[in-house]
Design an enzyme around this catalytic site. Sequence first.
Site, PDB file in Angstrom:
ATOM      1  N   ASP A  78       0.860  -1.159  -0.044  1.00 17.75           N
ATOM      2  CA  ASP A  78      -0.187   0.251   0.147  1.00 17.75           C
ATOM      3  C   ASP A  78       0.680   1.565  -0.218  1.00 17.75           C
ATOM      4  O   ASP A  78       2.223   0.866   0.716  1.00 17.75           O
ATOM      5  CB  ASP A  78      -0.849  -0.146   1.314  1.00 17.75           C
ATOM      6  N   HIS A 123      -7.772   9.955   4.617  1.00 14.79           N
ATOM      7  CA  HIS A 123      -6.680   9.411   6.246  1.00 14.79           C
ATOM      8  C   HIS A 123      -6.840   9.576   7.216  1.00 14.79           C
ATOM      9  O   HIS A 123      -6.790  10.686   7.520  1.00 14.79           O
ATOM     10  CB  HIS A 123      -5.172   9.238   5.868  1.00 14.79           C
ATOM     11  N   GLY A 124      -6.807   8.704   7.803  1.00 13.10           N
ATOM     12  CA  GLY A 124      -7.014   9.170   9.694  1.00 13.10           C
ATOM     13  C   GLY A 124      -8.001   9.513  10.206  1.00 13.10           C
ATOM     14  O   GLY A 124      -9.098   8.929   9.608  1.00 13.10           O
ATOM     15  N   HIS A 139      -9.565   5.241  -1.118  1.00 13.98           N
ATOM     16  CA  HIS A 139      -8.981   5.581   0.533  1.00 13.98           C
ATOM     17  C   HIS A 139      -9.488   6.396   1.694  1.00 13.98           C
ATOM     18  O   HIS A 139     -10.245   6.747   0.973  1.00 13.98           O
ATOM     19  CB  HIS A 139      -6.933   6.223  -0.112  1.00 13.98           C
ATOM     20  N   ASN A 197      -9.700   0.885   1.266  1.00 14.47           N
ATOM     21  CA  ASN A 197      -9.011   0.579   2.288  1.00 14.47           C
ATOM     22  C   ASN A 197      -9.220   1.370   4.529  1.00 14.47           C
ATOM     23  O   ASN A 197      -9.247   1.928   4.429  1.00 14.47           O
ATOM     24  CB  ASN A 197      -7.314   1.434   1.620  1.00 14.47           C
TER      25      ASN A 197
HETATM   26  P1  13P Z   1      -8.198   4.905   7.265  1.00 16.01           P
HETATM   27  O1  13P Z   1      -6.799   6.026   7.532  1.00 16.01           O
HETATM   28  O2  13P Z   1      -9.103   5.737   6.833  1.00 16.01           O
HETATM   29  O3  13P Z   1      -8.384   3.464   8.188  1.00 16.01           O
HETATM   30  O4  13P Z   1      -6.984   4.696   5.381  1.00 16.01           O
HETATM   31  C1  13P Z   1      -6.296   4.337   5.332  1.00 16.01           C
HETATM   32  C2  13P Z   1      -5.464   3.840   3.917  1.00 16.01           C
HETATM   33  O5  13P Z   1      -6.716   4.537   3.121  1.00 16.01           O
HETATM   34  C3  13P Z   1      -4.461   2.868   3.535  1.00 16.01           C
HETATM   35  O6  13P Z   1      -4.203   3.265   2.439  1.00 16.01           O
END
Ligand code: 13P
Length: 295
Positions: free
Chosen positions: A81, A184-185, A212, A234
């Site tokens: 990833d 993300h996060g 993502h 993800n």
């Molecule tokens: P999250 O931070 O929303 O869990 O996303 C994870 C991700 O996209 C890893 O590639």
Amino acid sequence: MIINLRDICAVAEQNNMAIASFNVPSFEALRAAIDVAEETDHPVILSHAEGHEPLAPLDSIGPVMVALAERSSAMLCVHLDHCEHLSYMRRALEIGFTGAMYDGSFEPYEVNLENSQRAAEMCSGFDCGIECELGSMGSREAGQRDEGGTAEESGAVYTDPDQAADFIASTGTDILACSFGTVHGIYKGEPHLNFKVLTDIRDRVKIPLVMHGGSGVSDEDYKKAIDSGIRKINYYTYGVKYAGEAACAEMEAKRSKSADAIVYWHDLTSAAYSRLVEDFDHVVKVFANGAKQLA
Ligand code: 13P
């Protein structure tokens, strides 16, 4: 059984569902993801992000991921990833990864295009599908988990549908990560997904699309995204948040009985594992989107 990224996403396409792609930089997360795949009989992607190298070095966890996937009864893809360095990708391919993402979203378009072409060429020499990203999620996978916020705050740039069509034709990527409002996060407030951007991309390109920043989204939005062409989601931050909370609760429960109670490391990892199983079980069932026949 281990299968490649193209084939696992084809299963998702046939069933109008999405495959959960769990980042597994700990033994508890890896075990939970495989156990849930086996118990539910749903395909799952086991992901290792380049940014998680300090938590779990590729050379140590990579061979374990591949060996456990090979001997499992579940349909599993072992995926790299957010890889930013092609030398790192080569190492994953040599270990036996069957999926890889080159992330050039932070680069100017031409550089992203050229590096994505090189990554796709490298993967074609192995039994490995390729994912690339166009547009930008803003916050990086390798960053602090509380950097997330909203798409605007994290500097996200939505994927351009016309550019996506050119990008796919030039790189030959098997699946495409797109930016349409997830980050993300941890989300600050409710996530605002732009389904118009997603359906415009889907109208222009026919390959499986990837979400993502997929944890922390409502079940209703997952369903809408899947119905609009998302085939891989993800998932990391909220799973490890819940697992962290479960470990803390376990410690507090022991200490509430006696202030000097001994808390063993395995008490905490067991609590975290159980919570991850519960969470992963829920999300793989939501992502299945009602599909019964999964292969
Ligand atoms: P999250 O931070 O929303 O869990 O996303 C994870 C991700 O996209 C890893 O590639």
